[in-house]
Scaffold this motif. Structure first.
Motif, short mmCIF file in Angstrom:
data_model
loop_
_atom_site.label_atom_id
_atom_site.label_comp_id
_atom_site.label_asym_id
_atom_site.label_seq_id
_atom_site.Cartn_x
_atom_site.Cartn_y
_atom_site.Cartn_z
N GLY A 20 0.81 -1.21 0.00
CA GLY A 20 0.00 0.00 0.00
C GLY A 20 0.83 1.25 0.00
N LYS A 21 0.22 2.35 -0.34
CA LYS A 21 0.88 3.65 -0.40
C LYS A 21 1.37 4.06 0.99
N GLY A 22 2.58 4.62 1.03
CA GLY A 22 3.13 5.13 2.28
C GLY A 22 3.98 4.14 3.04
N GLN A 23 4.02 2.88 2.61
CA GLN A 23 4.76 1.85 3.33
C GLN A 23 6.27 1.97 3.09
N LYS A 24 7.05 1.54 4.10
CA LYS A 24 8.49 1.34 3.95
C LYS A 24 8.70 -0.16 3.78
N VAL A 25 9.29 -0.55 2.65
CA VAL A 25 9.38 -1.97 2.29
C VAL A 25 10.80 -2.35 1.88
N ALA A 26 11.04 -3.66 1.85
CA ALA A 26 12.33 -4.18 1.37
C ALA A 26 12.23 -4.38 -0.13
N VAL A 27 13.15 -3.74 -0.86
CA VAL A 27 13.11 -3.80 -2.33
C VAL A 27 14.40 -4.43 -2.85
N ALA A 28 14.24 -5.51 -3.61
CA ALA A 28 15.37 -6.11 -4.32
C ALA A 28 15.50 -5.38 -5.65
N THR A 29 16.54 -4.58 -5.78
CA THR A 29 16.72 -3.77 -6.99
C THR A 29 17.20 -4.64 -8.15
N VAL A 30 17.17 -4.05 -9.34
CA VAL A 30 17.66 -4.77 -10.53
C VAL A 30 19.14 -5.10 -10.32
N GLY A 31 19.48 -6.38 -10.47
CA GLY A 31 20.84 -6.85 -10.22
C GLY A 31 21.02 -7.47 -8.86
N ALA A 32 19.99 -7.37 -8.01
CA ALA A 32 20.07 -7.96 -6.66
C ALA A 32 20.08 -9.48 -6.75
N VAL A 33 20.63 -10.10 -5.70
CA VAL A 33 20.66 -11.56 -5.60
C VAL A 33 19.96 -11.97 -4.32
N LEU A 34 18.98 -12.87 -4.44
CA LEU A 34 18.20 -13.37 -3.31
C LEU A 34 18.56 -14.83 -3.04
N PRO A 35 18.08 -15.41 -1.93
CA PRO A 35 18.41 -16.81 -1.62
C PRO A 35 18.13 -17.75 -2.79
N GLY A 36 18.99 -18.74 -2.93
CA GLY A 36 18.88 -19.67 -4.05
C GLY A 36 19.51 -19.12 -5.32
N ASN A 37 20.35 -18.07 -5.15
CA ASN A 37 21.02 -17.42 -6.29
C ASN A 37 20.00 -16.89 -7.30
N PHE A 38 18.87 -16.39 -6.78
CA PHE A 38 17.81 -15.83 -7.62
C PHE A 38 18.15 -14.38 -7.94
N LYS A 39 18.38 -14.08 -9.22
CA LYS A 39 18.82 -12.75 -9.63
C LYS A 39 17.64 -11.94 -10.17
N ILE A 40 17.58 -10.69 -9.74
CA ILE A 40 16.49 -9.81 -10.13
C ILE A 40 16.85 -9.08 -11.42
N LYS A 41 15.95 -9.14 -12.39
CA LYS A 41 16.17 -8.48 -13.68
C LYS A 41 14.96 -7.60 -14.00
N LYS A 42 15.17 -6.69 -14.94
CA LYS A 42 14.04 -5.92 -15.45
C LYS A 42 13.07 -6.86 -16.13
N ALA A 43 11.79 -6.58 -15.99
CA ALA A 43 10.80 -7.47 -16.59
C ALA A 43 9.56 -6.69 -16.98
N LYS A 44 8.71 -7.30 -17.82
CA LYS A 44 7.40 -6.74 -18.13
C LYS A 44 6.35 -7.74 -17.70
N LEU A 45 5.44 -7.29 -16.86
CA LEU A 45 4.38 -8.15 -16.35
C LEU A 45 3.05 -7.62 -16.86
N ARG A 46 2.43 -8.39 -17.74
CA ARG A 46 1.16 -8.01 -18.36
C ARG A 46 1.24 -6.62 -18.99
N GLY A 47 2.37 -6.38 -19.65
CA GLY A 47 2.51 -5.14 -20.38
C GLY A 47 3.06 -3.97 -19.60
N GLU A 48 3.29 -4.13 -18.30
CA GLU A 48 3.80 -3.04 -17.47
C GLU A 48 5.22 -3.37 -17.01
N GLU A 49 6.10 -2.37 -17.09
CA GLU A 49 7.50 -2.56 -16.71
C GLU A 49 7.66 -2.69 -15.20
#
Length: 554
Positions: A86-115
């Motif tokens: 929701g609006k106004g929240q402080k959240v944890a954000v994995a930025t583009v290039g971040a690495v999460l558990p299981g060596n999961f790498k975050i990349k730019k993506a399009k989900l249902r037409g939205e970046e």
């Protein structure tokens, strides 16, 4: 016992000693460290973000389109599927290039037409087990408190920049089932002083004795019961630092009051219990053995039938807790609680072990009571908890303390001689070195003509005889430093008898002819033992056979 390296630093200076080095030193001193876990190992690129805008995804009903400020003027669009974003929240954000558990790498993506430029994370996606996450964040994303700095390393904000030492404790080392106990141990190993908490909570003019009276029938089971009353508390979530310390130790956060009692259990090794005072139904606490067939519904919503072998806390008539094991549902602290009755007690191990075993309830509290808690920490632990309830729940501590005390505690006094120490260890220590070892352990000593007498603190209930003192000297002097010797004496070289030589020659000849040697199992049943015997004789019966089929030797 899971020990936080960062938390341990609050009691002792560990500068220059890494977690791995500390683990090795602890292991060499006699407590095995089974492993060191780096909580943020392999993770990177996760920051605290501020959700500026949040709206439904135009092409997907279950997705949200958010605009997130990552700090330093950087704003990105992220598509998030969590229902609680929701609006106004402080959240944890994995930025583009971040690495999460299981060596999961975050990349730019399009989900249902939205970046989407990153991912808003749940605690589970950051490596925290779901069973340890606070219930309100068991599903969906985690929200930081409003004062959390935008752009800060989210893993650091969640205390994931920590390392956890897992101690494999033997039953005699109950003293190390607390952060203070581990601090004493590490202080002795490193030769450093430790900083202990010094709780001094402010009290109101009202007296706790006007609210509660404590009496104990089962004095042998419960020689000391301490009760404090804290009014005007506001029950809510604990601060992040408290929640993360509990999670790192394998305990799920609930609310600030319950979390404080669990924090003290980890810090002091002293189990506490918080009752909702208004739900007690009386101004009395009576500790007694349960009546045969008496029933209590515990916090896990299970009704349990009791026997006179179980110890219960009652409000004078009905049980409100199964002592040292689990509280009752009828006095549970909840969101509407305003007055807390805080229990800190010394229960003997046998009666707690019986209840825990009978009901299949092995809790953090019961495991400590079973092995033995330090009677000298019962009161300080209550003071420390009350101080935190004032600080974190806005409570008001009533003056005085209500207690039932029939406990007689005398520290063990054990003596040994320098000659005996050196003889057993094979060392050539002088008395100054021995005194220094006991000083590092914070043991009081006196020396008289080669005999050293040690007054053992009550926290070290495992030291009762002379050999225990020698063991302490040996392990802190360093097992690696003990001299090694070879046995001295005449030895006769082994050889085969004539019969054995001939038997071996025959075996080799027959093996060379293509035959196989069968070595049968010598143990069998009474019926089979005589079936193929060449000589008629009584078979030998084993005193403690593994089974009836292997109970005789033919």
């Amino acid at each position: 016992m899971l020990v936080s390296y960062k938390w341990l630093q609050e009691y002792i200076d560990l500068e220059g000693v890494s977690a791995e080095e500390l683990a090795e030193k602890i292991t060499k001193s006699g407590i095995e460290v089974e492993g060191v876990e780096k909580l943020n190992e392999g993770l990177k690129g996760v920051v605290v973000g501020h959700v500026l805008e949040c709206e439904k995804h135009p092409n997907a009903e279950k997705l949200n389109k958010t605009l997130v400020d990552l700090g330093n003027g950087e704003t990105v669009q992220i598509i998030c599927g969590a229902a609680n974003v929701g609006k106004g929240q402080k959240v944890a954000v994995a930025t583009v290039g971040a690495v999460l558990p299981g060596n999961f790498k975050i990349k730019k993506a399009k989900l249902r037409g939205e970046e989407s430029n990153g991912m808003i994370c749940s605690l589970q996606e950051l490596g925290i087990a779901g069973k340890l996450a606070p219930k309100e964040y068991a599903e969906g994303i985690y929200n930081f408190t409003p004062d959390t700095e935008i752009g800060k390393d989210a893993l650091e904000a969640l205390n994931r920049d920590d390392e956890i030492l897992e101690l494999g404790l033997t039953p005699n080392r109950a003293d190390a089932m607390s952060m203070l106990g581990v601090a004493y141990e590490v202080g002795a190993i490193l030769g450093k002083d430790i900083k202990l908490p010094n709780p001094q909570p402010e009290t109101s003019s009202e007296q706790a004795s006007d609210y509660i009276n404590v009496s104990v029938e089962a004095k042998e089971d419960n020689p000391l019961y301490v009760a404090k009353v804290i009014k005007n508390v506001k029950v809510g979530p604990s601060p992040v630092w408290l929640q993360t310390r509990l999670m790192a130790a394998g305990i799920r956060p609930h609310n600030n009051i319950v979390d404080i009692t669990n924090f003290i259990l980890l810090e002091y090794g002293q189990p506490l219990h918080a009752f909702d005072y208004d739900k007690l139904g009386s101004k009395e606490i009576l500790v007694r053995r349960a009546k045969d067939g008496e029933v209590i519904e515990t916090l896990d919503d299970v009704k349990r039938s009791l026997t006179p072998e179980h110890l219960v806390i009652t409000n004078g008539t009905e049980p409100v807790a199964l002592a040292g094991v689990m509280g009752g549902a009828n006095s549970e602290v909840g969101s509407d609680t305003t007055t807390v009755l805080l229990e800190s007690a010394y229960f003997t191990g046998g009666v707690i072990r019986k209840a825990s075993k009978d009901h299949g309830l092995r809790s953090e509290a019961s495991s400590r009571y079973e092995k033995g808690v330090d009677p000298e920490r019962v009161r300080p632990a209550a003071e420390r908890a009350a101080e935190l309830m004032i600080e974190l729940a806005g409570g008001e501590l009533l003056g005085g303390v209500v207690e039932a005390d029939s406990l007689e505690v005398k520290p063990a006094v054990v003596s040994t001689t320098l000659g005996k120490i050196n003889k057993v260890l094979g060392t050539d220590l002088d008395m100054t070195q021995v005194e220094d070892i006991f000083a590092r352990l914070k043991f009081e000593t006196s020396v008289d003509n080669g005999t050293i007498t040690v007054t053992v603190p009550t926290r070290r209930g495992d030291i009762t005889i002379e050999e225990d003192l020698i063991e302490e000297v040996g392990r802190l002097y360093g097992y690696d430093n003990l001299p090694t010797t070879l046995p001295v004496g005449e030895s006769t070289p082994g050889h085969l008898s004539d019969y054995q030589k001939k038997r071996r020659v025959v075996c080799r000849y027959m093996e060379g002819a293509g035959l196989y040697q069968a070595v049968t199992y010598s143990l069998t049943s009474a019926e089979k033992a005589t079936q193929y015997a060449l000589d008629k004789r009584e078979p030998v019966e084993l005193a403690m056979p593994m089974s009836e089929d292997r109970s005789y030797c033919a």
